[in-house]
Design a protein around this motif. Structure first.
Motif, PDB file in Angstrom:
ATOM      1  N   ALA A   1       0.810  -1.180  -0.025  1.00  0.00           N
ATOM      2  CA  ALA A   1       0.154  -0.094   0.018  1.00  0.00           C
ATOM      3  C   ALA A   1       0.798   1.048  -0.033  1.00  0.00           C
ATOM      4  N   LEU A   2       2.010   1.249   0.891  1.00  0.00           N
ATOM      5  CA  LEU A   2       2.892   2.285   0.940  1.00  0.00           C
ATOM      6  C   LEU A   2       3.484   2.629  -0.680  1.00  0.00           C
ATOM      7  N   ASN A   3       3.970   1.515  -1.194  1.00  0.00           N
ATOM      8  CA  ASN A   3       4.472   1.393  -2.576  1.00  0.00           C
ATOM      9  C   ASN A   3       3.568   2.003  -3.460  1.00  0.00           C
ATOM     10  N   ASP A   4       2.391   1.763  -3.485  1.00  0.00           N
ATOM     11  CA  ASP A   4       1.229   2.188  -4.367  1.00  0.00           C
ATOM     12  C   ASP A   4       0.958   3.436  -4.211  1.00  0.00           C
ATOM     13  N   THR A   5       1.095   4.077  -2.999  1.00  0.00           N
ATOM     14  CA  THR A   5       1.022   5.378  -2.785  1.00  0.00           C
ATOM     15  C   THR A   5       2.006   6.250  -3.137  1.00  0.00           C
ATOM     16  N   THR A   6       3.330   5.957  -3.009  1.00  0.00           N
ATOM     17  CA  THR A   6       4.372   6.368  -3.419  1.00  0.00           C
ATOM     18  C   THR A   6       4.401   6.489  -4.898  1.00  0.00           C
ATOM     19  N   THR A   7       3.825   5.371  -5.425  1.00  0.00           N
ATOM     20  CA  THR A   7       3.977   5.545  -7.184  1.00  0.00           C
ATOM     21  C   THR A   7       2.945   6.701  -7.616  1.00  0.00           C
ATOM     22  N   TRP A   8       2.193   6.591  -6.751  1.00  0.00           N
ATOM     23  CA  TRP A   8       0.671   7.614  -7.122  1.00  0.00           C
ATOM     24  C   TRP A   8       1.276   9.046  -6.929  1.00  0.00           C
TER      25      TRP A   8
ATOM     26  N   LEU B   1       4.355  10.080  -7.014  1.00  0.00           N
ATOM     27  CA  LEU B   1       5.413  10.576  -7.750  1.00  0.00           C
ATOM     28  C   LEU B   1       4.858  10.582  -9.309  1.00  0.00           C
ATOM     29  N   GLY B   2       3.938   9.979  -9.573  1.00  0.00           N
ATOM     30  CA  GLY B   2       3.335  10.019 -11.004  1.00  0.00           C
ATOM     31  C   GLY B   2       2.514  11.324 -11.042  1.00  0.00           C
ATOM     32  N   ASN B   3       1.921  11.854  -9.943  1.00  0.00           N
ATOM     33  CA  ASN B   3       1.239  13.195  -9.868  1.00  0.00           C
ATOM     34  C   ASN B   3       2.430  14.227 -10.171  1.00  0.00           C
ATOM     35  N   LEU B   4       3.131  14.186  -9.025  1.00  0.00           N
ATOM     36  CA  LEU B   4       4.570  15.310  -9.494  1.00  0.00           C
ATOM     37  C   LEU B   4       4.809  15.360 -10.724  1.00  0.00           C
ATOM     38  N   ARG B   5       5.304  14.221 -11.379  1.00  0.00           N
ATOM     39  CA  ARG B   5       5.704  14.204 -12.742  1.00  0.00           C
ATOM     40  C   ARG B   5       4.828  14.844 -13.728  1.00  0.00           C
ATOM     41  N   GLU B   6       3.419  14.348 -13.676  1.00  0.00           N
ATOM     42  CA  GLU B   6       2.426  15.236 -14.404  1.00  0.00           C
ATOM     43  C   GLU B   6       2.388  16.550 -14.218  1.00  0.00           C
ATOM     44  N   TRP B   7       2.327  16.955 -12.908  1.00  0.00           N
ATOM     45  CA  TRP B   7       2.400  18.533 -12.567  1.00  0.00           C
ATOM     46  C   TRP B   7       3.530  19.113 -13.262  1.00  0.00           C
ATOM     47  N   ARG B   8       4.567  18.687 -13.392  1.00  0.00           N
ATOM     48  CA  ARG B   8       5.961  19.116 -13.827  1.00  0.00           C
ATOM     49  C   ARG B   8       5.742  19.419 -15.144  1.00  0.00           C
ATOM     50  N   ARG B   9       5.005  18.286 -15.892  1.00  0.00           N
ATOM     51  CA  ARG B   9       4.957  18.362 -17.265  1.00  0.00           C
ATOM     52  C   ARG B   9       3.903  19.507 -17.812  1.00  0.00           C
ATOM     53  N   ARG B  10       2.981  19.513 -16.841  1.00  0.00           N
ATOM     54  CA  ARG B  10       1.915  20.888 -17.105  1.00  0.00           C
ATOM     55  C   ARG B  10       2.638  22.020 -17.007  1.00  0.00           C
ATOM     56  N   ILE B  11       3.458  22.179 -15.988  1.00  0.00           N
ATOM     57  CA  ILE B  11       3.877  23.473 -16.052  1.00  0.00           C
ATOM     58  C   ILE B  11       4.724  23.816 -16.860  1.00  0.00           C
ATOM     59  N   GLN B  12       5.807  22.880 -17.431  1.00  0.00           N
ATOM     60  CA  GLN B  12       6.414  23.180 -18.581  1.00  0.00           C
ATOM     61  C   GLN B  12       5.858  23.608 -19.818  1.00  0.00           C
ATOM     62  N   GLU B  13       4.753  22.637 -20.089  1.00  0.00           N
ATOM     63  CA  GLU B  13       3.945  22.851 -21.480  1.00  0.00           C
ATOM     64  C   GLU B  13       3.175  24.026 -21.369  1.00  0.00           C
ATOM     65  N   ARG B  14       2.714  24.567 -20.185  1.00  0.00           N
ATOM     66  CA  ARG B  14       2.168  25.829 -20.091  1.00  0.00           C
ATOM     67  C   ARG B  14       3.147  27.214 -20.270  1.00  0.00           C
ATOM     68  N   ARG B  15       4.299  26.855 -19.921  1.00  0.00           N
ATOM     69  CA  ARG B  15       5.167  27.904 -19.968  1.00  0.00           C
ATOM     70  C   ARG B  15       5.406  28.269 -21.432  1.00  0.00           C
ATOM     71  N   GLU B  16       5.798  26.924 -22.202  1.00  0.00           N
ATOM     72  CA  GLU B  16       6.228  26.966 -23.625  1.00  0.00           C
ATOM     73  C   GLU B  16       5.071  27.602 -24.358  1.00  0.00           C
ATOM     74  N   LEU B  17       3.691  27.178 -23.892  1.00  0.00           N
ATOM     75  CA  LEU B  17       2.509  27.702 -24.693  1.00  0.00           C
ATOM     76  C   LEU B  17       2.355  29.099 -24.521  1.00  0.00           C
ATOM     77  N   ALA B  18       2.678  29.721 -23.426  1.00  0.00           N
ATOM     78  CA  ALA B  18       2.698  31.030 -23.092  1.00  0.00           C
ATOM     79  C   ALA B  18       3.706  32.033 -23.931  1.00  0.00           C
ATOM     80  N   SER B  19       4.735  31.261 -24.169  1.00  0.00           N
ATOM     81  CA  SER B  19       6.085  31.836 -24.787  1.00  0.00           C
ATOM     82  C   SER B  19       5.659  31.708 -26.540  1.00  0.00           C
ATOM     83  N   LEU B  20       4.971  31.067 -27.032  1.00  0.00           N
ATOM     84  CA  LEU B  20       4.742  31.201 -28.315  1.00  0.00           C
ATOM     85  C   LEU B  20       4.330  32.271 -29.223  1.00  0.00           C
ATOM     86  N   SER B  21       4.950  32.609 -30.336  1.00  0.00           N
ATOM     87  CA  SER B  21       4.669  33.935 -30.917  1.00  0.00           C
ATOM     88  C   SER B  21       3.158  33.645 -31.462  1.00  0.00           C
ATOM     89  N   GLU B  22       2.536  34.932 -32.079  1.00  0.00           N
ATOM     90  CA  GLU B  22       1.212  34.880 -32.617  1.00  0.00           C
ATOM     91  C   GLU B  22       1.300  33.976 -33.935  1.00  0.00           C
TER      92      GLU B  22
END
Length: 78
Positions: free
Chosen positions: A24-31, A33-54
């Motif tokens: 159960a602890l392993n499953d929770t840790t995996t969950w 870490l997966g969420n942290l990776r997803e949130w980090r990816r979203r932050i990066q993608e949103r920064r890139e989107l904001a920086s795109l030219s018209e």
């Protein structure tokens, strides 16, 4: 003569519940870490989107208003 050491049944039950707790602890840790990776990816993608030219936004079919809306969403929202 060889001695055979037998474990009481209560020790086996403890071992089973211990393994279940570790799993159960392993499953929770995996969950987490997966969420942290997803949130980090979203932050990066949103920064890139904001920086795109018209021009780039027009090429991909996204208006500046949509890009601003999407890039300003909190990282925990999909």
């Amino acid at each position: 003569m060889t001695a055979i050491h037998m474990q009481p049944v209560r020790d086996c039950a403890h071992t089973v519940s211990r393994h279940a707790g570790i799993e159960a602890l392993n499953d929770t840790t995996t969950w987490i870490l997966g969420n942290l990776r997803e949130w980090r990816r979203r932050i990066q993608e949103r920064r890139e989107l904001a920086s795109l030219s018209e021009r780039t936004l027009a090429d991909i079919g996204v208006s500046r208003a949509d890009a601003d809306f999407l890039s300003n969403k909190p990282f925990w929202r999909e």
